[in-house]
Design an enzyme around this catalytic site. Sequence first.
Site, short mmCIF file in Angstrom:
data_model
loop_
_atom_site.label_atom_id
_atom_site.label_comp_id
_atom_site.label_asym_id
_atom_site.label_seq_id
_atom_site.Cartn_x
_atom_site.Cartn_y
_atom_site.Cartn_z
N ASP A 46 0.82 -1.22 0.00
CA ASP A 46 0.00 0.00 0.00
C ASP A 46 0.85 1.27 0.00
O ASP A 46 0.74 2.11 0.89
CB ASP A 46 -0.94 0.01 1.21
CG ASP A 46 -1.69 -1.29 1.40
OD1 ASP A 46 -2.02 -1.92 0.39
OD2 ASP A 46 -1.94 -1.66 2.57
N GLY A 128 -11.41 -8.06 8.22
CA GLY A 128 -12.77 -8.55 8.10
C GLY A 128 -13.81 -7.78 8.89
O GLY A 128 -14.98 -8.15 8.90
N ALA A 164 -13.99 2.60 7.05
CA ALA A 164 -13.14 3.79 7.07
C ALA A 164 -11.66 3.41 7.08
O ALA A 164 -10.95 3.58 8.09
CB ALA A 164 -13.48 4.68 8.26
N ILE A 165 -11.20 2.91 5.94
CA ILE A 165 -9.76 2.67 5.74
C ILE A 165 -9.40 3.10 4.32
O ILE A 165 -10.24 3.53 3.55
CB ILE A 165 -9.37 1.20 5.98
CG1 ILE A 165 -10.02 0.27 4.96
CG2 ILE A 165 -9.72 0.77 7.40
CD1 ILE A 165 -9.48 -1.17 5.02
N GLU A 220 -11.56 -1.58 -3.33
CA GLU A 220 -10.96 -0.80 -2.25
C GLU A 220 -9.88 0.11 -2.81
O GLU A 220 -9.68 0.20 -4.03
CB GLU A 220 -10.38 -1.73 -1.18
CG GLU A 220 -9.26 -2.64 -1.64
CD GLU A 220 -8.78 -3.58 -0.54
OE1 GLU A 220 -9.35 -3.58 0.56
OE2 GLU A 220 -7.80 -4.31 -0.78
N HIS A 294 -3.44 -1.21 -5.16
CA HIS A 294 -3.32 -0.15 -4.16
C HIS A 294 -2.34 0.93 -4.66
O HIS A 294 -1.27 1.14 -4.11
CB HIS A 294 -2.88 -0.67 -2.80
CG HIS A 294 -3.35 0.25 -1.70
ND1 HIS A 294 -4.30 -0.12 -0.79
CD2 HIS A 294 -3.05 1.55 -1.42
CE1 HIS A 294 -4.53 0.90 0.04
NE2 HIS A 294 -3.78 1.92 -0.35
#
Length: 337
Positions: A46, A128, A164-165, A220, A294
């Site tokens: 990331d 999760g 919220a990531i 994501e 990412h």
Amino acid sequence: MRIFRLGYLLPALLAGASAQAPAQTSPSAPASLNARLAGDIAQVHDPAIIRQGDSWYLFTTSQAGAGKGLIHIRTSTDLAKWTRAAPVFAEMPVWVKDAVPGAAGIWAPDVHFAGGEYRIYYSVSTFGKNRSAIGLVTTPSLDNPVWTDKGPVLRSSQKDDFNAIDPNVFDDAQGRQWLAFGSFWSGLKLVRLDPKTGLRSAEDTKVHAIARRPSPGAIEAPFVIRRGDFYYLFASFDFCCRRAASTYYTMVGRSKDPTGPYLDLKGKSMMDGGGLLVLHAELDRSKRFVGPGHVAILREAKQDYIVYHAYDTQRSGVPTLRIQPLGWTDDGWPVAL
């Protein structure tokens, strides 16, 4: 710039995704930067990147006990050779214990310069679950940092339909500042920030939905840039974190409004699972790296770059830094070169 078609790649593999943009080359594009990457480039997950002066700074996910400190930093003076620097945090910020019990790492940082300071947004969560939070830590300089943690910017709980990531911050043409975020659940979201503080806007608290995929499709890691008349939303589809079995790949859509709708080349909205292919294991010329995703987009004066992690199948699937020049077609679509 000269444009040539690669043909319609991966017709069977990408039956559920939109076609890839026609590829483009540039005589000035650096040759095979990925082949020249060296130094501390493994166990990179990331990545977020920014330049200060003559150096680039890379911020990555970190787990407690997996190396010194949390939010790992690497530096380079040529984008090719990377050296580990001191981490942002020596230990988990105090507020995290109550906000996200059980969090054992800091994930998916983003870096943004505003208000005369470097702002690092970071994620705390557990696998999760969506009891999560995005925090903010700042420093006036990266070459001699003095870190000040500002605490949480945004939280989510089991009552929310989002997670919220995976934060990403960008500015729009009107000077407004936005925080894109999200992972799984109901997809990617967008909220306003206060540019003066870097914290969430008190005057506009609306949560905008900008991308999602029908279950069981995963999405994501948003990253938004403004180029010309468009905002481009890059997102990671499918699954990371499975080493050589990871199926991550990267898609993009664009919109003339930061809140969307973000559409692909065929006009399909990313709210309906649309997207244009940018990175995929089948596009790796070496056939060595899988799960590219990412992403962060590095905007330099003469060249854009797409910065991401992928899993090295020749090293037991270790997540590894990858950087490619990013070209643009004549009709304004990004192509990883």
